[in-house]
Design a protein around this motif. Structure first.
Motif, PDB file in Angstrom:
ATOM      1  N   ILE A  14       0.842  -1.200   0.000  1.00  0.00           N
ATOM      2  CA  ILE A  14       0.000   0.000   0.000  1.00  0.00           C
ATOM      3  C   ILE A  14       0.874   1.246   0.000  1.00  0.00           C
ATOM      4  N   LEU A  15       1.881   1.269   0.853  1.00  0.00           N
ATOM      5  CA  LEU A  15       2.768   2.432   0.952  1.00  0.00           C
ATOM      6  C   LEU A  15       3.499   2.701  -0.360  1.00  0.00           C
ATOM      7  N   VAL A  16       4.018   1.659  -0.983  1.00  0.00           N
ATOM      8  CA  VAL A  16       4.717   1.815  -2.266  1.00  0.00           C
ATOM      9  C   VAL A  16       3.757   2.343  -3.327  1.00  0.00           C
ATOM     10  N   THR A  17       2.554   1.780  -3.389  1.00  0.00           N
ATOM     11  CA  THR A  17       1.585   2.194  -4.406  1.00  0.00           C
ATOM     12  C   THR A  17       1.145   3.636  -4.193  1.00  0.00           C
ATOM     13  N   VAL A  18       0.808   3.982  -2.971  1.00  0.00           N
ATOM     14  CA  VAL A  18       0.369   5.353  -2.672  1.00  0.00           C
ATOM     15  C   VAL A  18       1.493   6.349  -2.962  1.00  0.00           C
TER      16      VAL A  18
END
Length: 149
Positions: free
Chosen positions: A21-25
């Motif tokens: 999630i962090l990488v995508t956001v």
């Protein structure tokens, strides 16, 4: 020990999902708002997803949550269904053992050649090694499940 092992796998799975999630956001914000995408985001997402699958595989196997098709279960006798359950567990265990063996060969090759990911230069043998461990543990779990289908 088993309880602790599965708790660690659940925690690691949650951390991997959070990292995805962090990488995508971060990549989306960087790409569309700041005009500066996260370098290696695509590769990092692929690696994190592979690690997530390998981390969750023993959990899925232990909970018997693999995809099943039971078209005849409602018309067969309970004894026959039990036999099918045993056969399915053995076939699952053999398949997972085969995957572990093949991934072991890949991991050895990657370690020998020093294979690294393209964008980030991460060692690929580590990821394949995680797959070996995951498939091997899952094979043992599936085989144990054959005793209690």
């Amino acid at each position: 020990m088993t309880r602790t092992f599965f708790a660690v796998l659940r925690g690691l799975s949650a951390l991997l999902i959070a990292a995805l999630i962090l990488v995508t956001v971060t990549d989306v914000i960087g790409r569309y708002i700041l005009n500066a995408p996260l370098p290696g985001a695509f590769e990092l997402t692929q690696i994190l997803l592979a690690l997530l699958v390998f981390t969750a595989l023993p959990l899925t196997t232990a909970r018997r949550e693999h995809v099943e098709v039971d078209l005849l279960a409602h018309v067969l006798a309970p004894r026959v269904i039990r036999v099918f359950g045993i056969v399915a567990a053995v076939v699952t265990a053999l398949s997972l053992a085969f995957f572990a063996l093949r991934l072991g060969i890949v991991a050895e090759d990657q370690a020998a050649t020093g294979a690294r990911s393209n964008a980030l230069g991460l060692p690929m043998a580590v990821i394949a090694g995680a797959g070996v461990a995951s498939c091997a543990v899952s094979a043992v779990i599936a085989l144990a499940g054959a005793r209690n289908p």
